[in-house]
Write a protein that holds these residues in place. Sequence first.
Motif, PDB file in Angstrom:
ATOM      1  N   UNK A   1       5.857 -44.992   4.757  1.00  0.00           N
ATOM      2  CA  UNK A   1       6.161 -43.982   3.730  1.00  0.00           C
ATOM      3  C   UNK A   1       5.031 -42.965   3.624  1.00  0.00           C
ATOM      4  N   UNK A   2       3.791 -43.429   3.709  1.00  0.00           N
ATOM      5  CA  UNK A   2       2.640 -42.504   3.644  1.00  0.00           C
ATOM      6  C   UNK A   2       2.688 -41.512   4.791  1.00  0.00           C
ATOM      7  N   UNK A   3       2.988 -41.992   5.990  1.00  0.00           N
ATOM      8  CA  UNK A   3       3.069 -41.105   7.153  1.00  0.00           C
ATOM      9  C   UNK A   3       4.231 -40.125   7.021  1.00  0.00           C
ATOM     10  N   UNK A   4       5.380 -40.595   6.470  1.00  0.00           N
ATOM     11  CA  UNK A   4       6.539 -39.702   6.320  1.00  0.00           C
ATOM     12  C   UNK A   4       6.277 -38.627   5.271  1.00  0.00           C
ATOM     13  N   UNK A   5       5.602 -38.978   4.185  1.00  0.00           N
ATOM     14  CA  UNK A   5       5.264 -37.987   3.161  1.00  0.00           C
ATOM     15  C   UNK A   5       4.423 -36.865   3.753  1.00  0.00           C
ATOM     16  N   UNK A   6       3.408 -37.223   4.531  1.00  0.00           N
ATOM     17  CA  UNK A   6       2.532 -36.222   5.122  1.00  0.00           C
ATOM     18  C   UNK A   6       3.276 -35.366   6.153  1.00  0.00           C
ATOM     19  N   UNK A   7       4.219 -35.975   6.861  1.00  0.00           N
ATOM     20  CA  UNK A   7       4.982 -35.202   7.838  1.00  0.00           C
ATOM     21  C   UNK A   7       5.906 -34.195   7.154  1.00  0.00           C
ATOM     22  N   UNK A   8       6.619 -34.671   6.102  1.00  0.00           N
ATOM     23  CA  UNK A   8       7.543 -33.780   5.415  1.00  0.00           C
ATOM     24  C   UNK A   8       6.818 -32.608   4.757  1.00  0.00           C
ATOM     25  N   UNK A   9       5.649 -32.889   4.210  1.00  0.00           N
ATOM     26  CA  UNK A   9       4.942 -31.826   3.508  1.00  0.00           C
ATOM     27  C   UNK A   9       4.295 -30.827   4.463  1.00  0.00           C
ATOM     28  N   UNK A  10       3.724 -31.303   5.561  1.00  0.00           N
ATOM     29  CA  UNK A  10       2.975 -30.413   6.445  1.00  0.00           C
ATOM     30  C   UNK A  10       3.848 -29.825   7.553  1.00  0.00           C
ATOM     31  N   UNK A  11       4.730 -30.642   8.098  1.00  0.00           N
ATOM     32  CA  UNK A  11       5.547 -30.141   9.205  1.00  0.00           C
ATOM     33  C   UNK A  11       6.816 -29.450   8.710  1.00  0.00           C
ATOM     34  N   UNK A  12       7.488 -30.071   7.688  1.00  0.00           N
ATOM     35  CA  UNK A  12       8.742 -29.496   7.198  1.00  0.00           C
ATOM     36  C   UNK A  12       8.544 -28.543   6.020  1.00  0.00           C
ATOM     37  N   UNK A  13       7.330 -28.442   5.532  1.00  0.00           N
ATOM     38  CA  UNK A  13       7.015 -27.564   4.403  1.00  0.00           C
ATOM     39  C   UNK A  13       7.863 -27.885   3.172  1.00  0.00           C
ATOM     40  N   UNK A  14       8.144 -29.171   2.991  1.00  0.00           N
ATOM     41  CA  UNK A  14       8.965 -29.600   1.858  1.00  0.00           C
ATOM     42  C   UNK A  14       8.073 -29.737   0.636  1.00  0.00           C
ATOM     43  N   UNK A  15       8.489 -29.241  -0.501  1.00  0.00           N
ATOM     44  CA  UNK A  15       7.674 -29.354  -1.714  1.00  0.00           C
ATOM     45  C   UNK A  15       7.583 -30.803  -2.209  1.00  0.00           C
ATOM     46  N   UNK A  16       6.607 -30.997  -3.077  1.00  0.00           N
ATOM     47  CA  UNK A  16       6.334 -32.350  -3.574  1.00  0.00           C
ATOM     48  C   UNK A  16       7.536 -32.915  -4.313  1.00  0.00           C
ATOM     49  N   UNK A  17       8.178 -32.083  -5.184  1.00  0.00           N
ATOM     50  CA  UNK A  17       9.317 -32.569  -5.962  1.00  0.00           C
ATOM     51  C   UNK A  17      10.462 -32.978  -5.043  1.00  0.00           C
ATOM     52  N   UNK A  18      10.687 -32.200  -3.973  1.00  0.00           N
ATOM     53  CA  UNK A  18      11.790 -32.518  -3.049  1.00  0.00           C
ATOM     54  C   UNK A  18      11.481 -33.802  -2.275  1.00  0.00           C
ATOM     55  N   UNK A  19      10.203 -34.000  -1.902  1.00  0.00           N
ATOM     56  CA  UNK A  19       9.834 -35.221  -1.193  1.00  0.00           C
ATOM     57  C   UNK A  19      10.047 -36.434  -2.080  1.00  0.00           C
ATOM     58  N   UNK A  20       9.649 -36.310  -3.360  1.00  0.00           N
ATOM     59  CA  UNK A  20       9.824 -37.425  -4.282  1.00  0.00           C
ATOM     60  C   UNK A  20      11.299 -37.747  -4.461  1.00  0.00           C
ATOM     61  N   UNK A  21      12.196 -36.691  -4.566  1.00  0.00           N
ATOM     62  CA  UNK A  21      13.621 -36.914  -4.718  1.00  0.00           C
ATOM     63  C   UNK A  21      14.212 -37.516  -3.446  1.00  0.00           C
ATOM     64  N   UNK A  22      13.707 -37.050  -2.265  1.00  0.00           N
ATOM     65  CA  UNK A  22      14.245 -37.519  -0.986  1.00  0.00           C
ATOM     66  C   UNK A  22      13.902 -38.986  -0.723  1.00  0.00           C
ATOM     67  N   UNK A  23      12.675 -39.420  -1.086  1.00  0.00           N
ATOM     68  CA  UNK A  23      12.240 -40.789  -0.804  1.00  0.00           C
ATOM     69  C   UNK A  23      12.425 -41.719  -1.997  1.00  0.00           C
ATOM     70  N   UNK A  24      12.784 -41.158  -3.125  1.00  0.00           N
ATOM     71  CA  UNK A  24      13.020 -41.986  -4.303  1.00  0.00           C
ATOM     72  C   UNK A  24      11.735 -42.563  -4.878  1.00  0.00           C
ATOM     73  N   UNK A  25      10.677 -41.764  -4.901  1.00  0.00           N
ATOM     74  CA  UNK A  25       9.400 -42.201  -5.463  1.00  0.00           C
ATOM     75  C   UNK A  25       8.923 -41.151  -6.425  1.00  0.00           C
ATOM     76  N   UNK A  26       7.863 -41.453  -7.159  1.00  0.00           N
ATOM     77  CA  UNK A  26       7.372 -40.522  -8.159  1.00  0.00           C
ATOM     78  C   UNK A  26       6.548 -39.420  -7.510  1.00  0.00           C
ATOM     79  N   UNK A  27       6.424 -38.315  -8.265  1.00  0.00           N
ATOM     80  CA  UNK A  27       5.629 -37.191  -7.768  1.00  0.00           C
ATOM     81  C   UNK A  27       4.147 -37.570  -7.667  1.00  0.00           C
ATOM     82  N   UNK A  28       3.663 -38.396  -8.582  1.00  0.00           N
ATOM     83  CA  UNK A  28       2.241 -38.789  -8.524  1.00  0.00           C
ATOM     84  C   UNK A  28       1.938 -39.605  -7.266  1.00  0.00           C
ATOM     85  N   UNK A  29       2.902 -40.440  -6.879  1.00  0.00           N
ATOM     86  CA  UNK A  29       2.719 -41.208  -5.639  1.00  0.00           C
ATOM     87  C   UNK A  29       2.641 -40.280  -4.447  1.00  0.00           C
ATOM     88  N   UNK A  30       3.477 -39.235  -4.440  1.00  0.00           N
ATOM     89  CA  UNK A  30       3.447 -38.256  -3.340  1.00  0.00           C
ATOM     90  C   UNK A  30       2.115 -37.521  -3.338  1.00  0.00           C
TER      91      UNK A  30
END
Length: 435
Positions: free
Chosen positions: A6-35
């Motif tokens: 999950x840690x590796x996927x968060x970093x990939x989505x944010x840096x490679x896909x330019x996905x915002x933090x809120x969208x990553x949290x909604x996509x993975x079902x975790x909190x924004x603070x965890x992201x």
Amino acid sequence: MIHVEDWAEIRRLHRAEQMPIRAIARHLGISKNTVKRALASDRPPKYERPLKGSAVDAVEVQIRELLKQTPTMPATVIAERIGWDRGITILKERVRELRPVYLPADPVSRTVYRPGELAQCDLWFPDVDIPLGYGQSGRPPVLVIVSGYSRVIAARMLPSRTTGDLIDGHWRLLTGWGAVPKMLVWDNEAGVGRGRPTSQFAAFAGLLATKIYLCRPRDPEAKGLVERANGYLETSYLPGRTFTGPDDFNTQLSAWLAVANRRLHRTLAARPAERWEADRAGMLTLPPIGPPAWWKFQTRIGRDHYIRVDTCDYSVHPRAIGKLVVVRSDTEEVTVLAGEEVVARHARCWARHQTITDPEHGAASARMRGDFRHQQAARARDRRLAATGTGPPQLVEVEQRELGSYDRMFTLIEGGGATTTGETGETGETGEGDR
């Protein structure tokens, strides 16, 4: 805590896909603070159990005080001093952590050897029984010398580890090399010296014009080359071999070393035999005389005409009784000299506590003992006769005639002539009736 995936996927989505933090949290079902925490950390998440106090913490101050006074104090002694009644393992771990603070490390540096600079020496005790004769067997020491630059190995079994045998062993091995290293490295062997060389070994070093370096106690790294050579002999030369005696051991060892010194040395990435000529060129030349004729001892032969070398007694010709003799011994022969005359020569006995008698010496001793007893008996008989008054037969004095009378008797001079009747008046050559 999230998984590494999950840690590796968060970093990939944010840096490679330019996905915002809120969208990553909604996509993975975790909190924004965890992201946010995952994006802020450059290391993958790792579970760490909260640190708990150790039972050793309560006595750490006492441990430090003991180590401050004696940095080398064993952990078992520390446990006894502080009254430790728990498991020894956790105490040893804490002592191992604290000891370097009070006992600085002693690192070992690698050494680069120059040609002819030094050779390391040691005694190797083979784990095999060697027949020594007279029904005995033992494990005599083997002198091992390794040259630092070429790693050439020389070795020879000796009768004992005494100074005389060590000197003779050195001489034979160095004579085989045809040169002398500028330094011989030894540990604290009693026959060589402890702290400083013995007087005999110092004299031997003076003969060779080399230096004897004695390592500090408990410092095996200082002569690691010869220690590894001992292990090499133990694992590669000894297994599967049988020996009929020390001579057979040395013969097989010499043949094996001729092959071993041509092997590819892993550290050098070269063969010791290929580096030997350059190594020997940097060494010293051999002296013109050898120690077997230099080291000797003197003793006076008593009625028991034997001399002791090591633990064995060797016979001497009884004609040397009462004389001061010179005893020369090496690893192969024992020689006794009375002036320039050799009065004993024996092969060196490797067995312990034996009496070696030359048959010629035994026969001469029996003959001289018989002559002595005859003389003693004759003197005793004369004393008995003298005591009884009879005494030995007296010599009778006989009158001797003048020599000139014989000349006159055979008419060799004037006025001579032999008379056969003399005073009886019977006929003779010059009787009185013819005048």
